[in-house]
Write an enzyme that holds these catalytic residues in place. Structure first.
Site, PDB file in Angstrom:
ATOM      1  N   ASP A 125      25.217  25.966 -25.817  1.00 57.70           N
ATOM      2  CA  ASP A 125      24.405  26.504 -24.579  1.00 57.70           C
ATOM      3  C   ASP A 125      25.227  26.650 -23.366  1.00 57.70           C
ATOM      4  O   ASP A 125      26.378  26.694 -23.296  1.00 57.70           O
ATOM      5  CB  ASP A 125      23.152  25.925 -24.770  1.00 57.70           C
ATOM      6  CG  ASP A 125      21.895  26.566 -24.071  1.00 57.70           C
ATOM      7  OD1 ASP A 125      22.061  27.049 -22.910  1.00 57.70           O
ATOM      8  OD2 ASP A 125      21.128  26.954 -24.765  1.00 57.70           O
ATOM      9  N   HIS A 129      19.575  25.894 -18.484  1.00 54.75           N
ATOM     10  CA  HIS A 129      19.006  26.436 -19.980  1.00 54.75           C
ATOM     11  C   HIS A 129      19.463  25.402 -20.999  1.00 54.75           C
ATOM     12  O   HIS A 129      18.635  25.119 -21.906  1.00 54.75           O
ATOM     13  CB  HIS A 129      19.723  27.658 -19.982  1.00 54.75           C
ATOM     14  CG  HIS A 129      19.203  28.564 -21.240  1.00 54.75           C
ATOM     15  ND1 HIS A 129      19.528  28.408 -22.398  1.00 54.75           N
ATOM     16  CD2 HIS A 129      18.256  29.642 -21.302  1.00 54.75           C
ATOM     17  CE1 HIS A 129      19.087  29.111 -23.302  1.00 54.75           C
ATOM     18  NE2 HIS A 129      18.321  29.963 -22.526  1.00 54.75           N
ATOM     19  N   SER A 169      14.399  31.415 -26.474  1.00 57.98           N
ATOM     20  CA  SER A 169      15.362  30.426 -26.206  1.00 57.98           C
ATOM     21  C   SER A 169      14.833  28.893 -26.456  1.00 57.98           C
ATOM     22  O   SER A 169      15.266  27.983 -26.583  1.00 57.98           O
ATOM     23  CB  SER A 169      16.056  30.240 -24.762  1.00 57.98           C
ATOM     24  OG  SER A 169      17.154  31.345 -24.667  1.00 57.98           O
TER      25      SER A 169
END
Length: 766
Positions: free
Chosen positions: A139, A212, A542
């Protein structure tokens, strides 16, 4: 999701401008990064080792080119910068299987443990071996100071761990601990595309500048943190799905995206390091498996016993919008939980409407103020979506503005309204988003509403002489029903590459998820957002992917001998597709019952998944037979498997014989003589079940809701007398002709009185 798409697009533009003149020679020669797949069995005897051979092959076409990465686990080969002509010449050289241009991937952007039943059932007390399971997350990196990486409840790092904690200007050996046991970054492909990393804009280390990566990692395996919330919303104890599992972060996504050469390098290292689960909340363009970087690397991981969990994508509700559809990947869609963050809209005509928001600043006074539609107070053709500079300040000042959703980030629209002098916003869904409500930490008082409510409010503005309104935000609402429902953004089937394999595999919570966040940017991800938070609420597949990754870790700890296919089977065959009242899970996009093309096998149920009774296991040989059924050549198969394998002449390979826990039956519609319907089509699928419980007798039931198909299961009873015993069965589908575009669904279930081993069946006529 829109937040990340906007932020990345803006910064990518700046990066391109900054580096436009960095390397004129490369620009003139139009070099690109290529991934070179080598046939290691053809290495000349004159070469001392494969690295020398790789370098020699490259020097045949370019004296100046150098390798970015070499690979040995995920593929045999390397990546390098080449012109298109050099790439063409290289592919013609002996020993070269394929030369593929690099692909850019994008991110698919704790109530959930309780919603999933992990806190109320003693059956899911984490196994004593839970701390031996390592989840690798590819990520944007991690924010190591997050309290979700606290390691006080954990013992020594597993003895088999071979990874490292990469040191950089903003990342130290002490950044890792017994929870975050490894962190690496991979940027060579990215830097070849954009130039050297500007460390004033992003960290040249595993540190997460985006949020994220920290969010996905802590969702999968974050430690328990009491008193977590976002501005008081979703208050409680935040915890990951497998809170005692270890985490290893592999930073492959940067401000300019995620590049396949870097992704390959990260998965190469993750395999060497010793991870048990790989979690990838990213996706690229859909292509054949032998051209798909993630599919190829995931095959290598699977062959080493590593389960790979990937997000399905945020392209819903469009049909066939899935990413990451290889059958050896667990593909995860998104659903809602029973939690909302209500906001309230009052109109001057007395009508009131609910909405959603995470706004936490100074509220409006409560008095009614003028209400306008952005499209009526804009100086651009697409002013209805409130893009930067599109609103006319003289017509907006002191007013609440209705902005349509789409094109730019949701929170960015509020900033546009604020910059034009507006004091509040109503964010209205359009047809593409339906009734889906995604909460955001807006910068001005805002309420997001579904399409139906938005249309009513717009009609009021269009027909009333002096429309007025006020907006108020609420708190956290629990127990919302029905739940779950399919998120509108969650990508849908059918499988665009292999319609015979049903995808997604399952859904997990992916809407309004609270988890750890970076200290670099605010909760909206906008550069103008100076707020700093420890936790953020975000939506996307996600977020659903790391839920499944963490649950897979729970099963791996309880059953360390199980293969990746067995773990996925346990999650799929115990998933549910109906509510307790028997009605099917709803689709937020339509308000109607959803289908297996939306949710696959259903919504995860970790309690049942720990004891599934039977599993559909699969070996690497099963997957190779699947590739033969696709008529892949020996070289195509070698690119994926790194094995010399030729499909056997005379053997009949069938995609339907892949030992998958679900069934998908695509049917070609054809007309008989004179335009009449064609003769019935007969299709046979074979499956094998493995007993992972006690001796038991299982009987089959089929829902038989599809009248155009006759379904015959042979045998109808399977008797298992010992653990790990295998029994096979055949399903014969006799299908009648239906109009092209018709879909229908059934369910096949094996039951022993305690376990229900369920499989969806999807029929599609084309």
């Amino acid at each position: 999701m829109e937040i990340y798409r906007f932020r990345h697009l803006t910064l990518v533009t700046l990066l391109f401008l900054r580096h436009a003149c960095v390397d004129a020679d490369k620009t003139n020669r139009q070099q690109k990064t290529y991934i070179v797949h080598m046939d290691k069995s053809l290495m000349p005897e004159s070469s001392n080792d494969h690295l020398q051979w790789y370098d020699s092959s490259l020097k045949l076409v370019s004296d100046s080119a150098s390798m970015l990465y070499t690979y040995n686990n995920v593929i045999h080969g390397y990546s390098a910068r080449l012109t298109s002509e050099e790439a063409r010449l290289l592919e013609e050289q002996p020993g070269i299987l394929s030369v593929q241009e690099e692909v850019r991937y994008e991110l698919h952007t704790t109530r959930s443990p309780e919603f999933l039943g992990l806190l109320k059932d003693a059956a899911v007390t984490e196994s004593n071996t839970m701390s031996e399971v390592i989840i690798g997350v590819l990520d944007t990196g991690v924010w190591p100071e997050s309290s979700s990486f606290d390691d006080r409840e954990l013992g020594p790092v597993p003895s088999g761990w071979k990874g490292e904690c990469e040191v950089g200007k903003t990342f130290y050996k002490s950044s890792c601990n017994r929870k975050l046991i490894g962190a690496r970054s991979f940027s060579q492909g990215y830097e070849e595309a954009f130039g050297p990393i500007d460390e004033t804009a992003e960290s040249n280390s595993p540190r997460d500048d985006d949020g994220h990566g920290t969010h996905t990692a802590t969702t999968a395996a974050g430690s328990a943190v009491v008193g977590a919330s976002l501005f008081g919303y979703a208050a409680g104890t935040a915890r990951g799905m497998a809170r005692h599992a270890r985490l290893a972060a592999y930073k492959v996504c940067w401000l300019g995206g995620c590049f396949s050469s870097d992704i390959l390098a990260a998965m190469e290292k993750a395999i060497e390091d010793g991870v048990n689960i790989l979690s990838l909340s990213l996706g690229g363009s859909v292509t054949d498996y032998f051209r798909d970087t993630v599919a190829i690397a995931s095959f290598a991981a699977t062959s080493r016993g590593i389960l790979v969990s990937c997000s399905a994508g945020n392209g819903g509700p469009s049909p066939g919008s899935l990413s990451n559809v290889a059958p050896w990947i667990t593909t995860v869609g998104a659903g809602t939980m029973d939690r909302q963050f209500p906001a309230y809209i009052s109109l001057g005509n007395g009508k009131k409407f609910p909405g959603s928001s995470l706004y936490s600043g100074k509220p409006l006074s409560g008095s009614f103020v003028p209400l306008v539609f952005a499209g009526n107070v804009s100086n651009t053709s697409n002013g209805n979506v409130c893009t930067t500079g599109s609103l006319i300040p003289e017509k907006v000042k002191g007013k609440i503005v209705i902005c349509d959703r789409g094109l730019n980030a949701r929170a960015q629209k509020g900033l546009v309204v604020k910059d034009a002098g507006g004091i509040g916003m109503i964010l209205a869904n359009t047809e593409s988003y339906g009734e889906e409500l995604v909460a955001d930490a807006h910068l001005i008082p805002t309420a997001a509403v579904g399409q139906a409510t938005g249309d009513i409010i717009k009609k009021y503005v269009f027909t009333e002489t002096n429309p007025t309104a006020t907006v108020a935000t609420g708190s956290t609402q629990l127990g919302v029903q029905p739940s779950p429902v399919i998120a509108s953004f969650s990508s849908r089937g059918p499988n665009p590459i292999t319609p015979d394999v049903l995808k997604p595999d399952l859904i997990a919570p992916g809407v309004n998820i609270l988890a750890g966040w970076t200290g670099k940017v605010g909760p909206t991800g906008l550069q103008e957002d100076s707020r700093h938070v420890d936790f953020n609420i975000v939506s996307g597949t996600s977020m659903s992917c790391p839920h499944a990754s963490g649950l897979a870790a729970l099963i791996k700890a309880a059953h360390p001998e199980w293969s990746p296919a067995a773990i996925r089977s346990a999650l799929m065959t115990t998933a549910y597709s109906t509510y307790k009242n028997g009605q099917g899970i709803q689709d937020l996009a339509t308000g109607l019952p959803s289908t297996p093309f939306d949710y696959g096998a259903g919504h995860v149920d970790p309690i049942s998944a720990l004891d599934p009774g039977l599993v559909y296991d699969a070996t690497i040989d099963n997957y190779i037979d699947f590739l033969c059924a696709l008529n892949y050549s020996a070289s195509m198969i070698k690119i994926i498997t790194k094995q010399d394998y030729s499909c056997k002449d005379g053997k009949e390979y069938s995609i339907g014989d892949l030992n998958y826990p679900s069934f998908s039956v695509p049917i070609q519609t054809a007309s008989g003589p004179g335009g009449g319907s064609s003769a019935p089509t007969v299709v046979k699928y074979t499956r094998t079940l493995t007993n992972v419980g006690n001796p038991a007798t299982y009987k089959v039931t089929v829902s038989r809701e599809t009248k155009a198909v006759k379904i015959l299961v042979e045998p109808e009873v399977l008797i298992f007398s010992k653990p790990n015993e295998k029994k096979s069965f055949t399903v014969t589908f006799t299908t009648s002709s239906m109009p092209s575009g018709t879909t229908s669904f059934d369910y096949l279930k094996w039951m022993d009185g305690k376990h229900t081993v369920g499989s969806p069946i999807a029929f599609s006529w084309s």
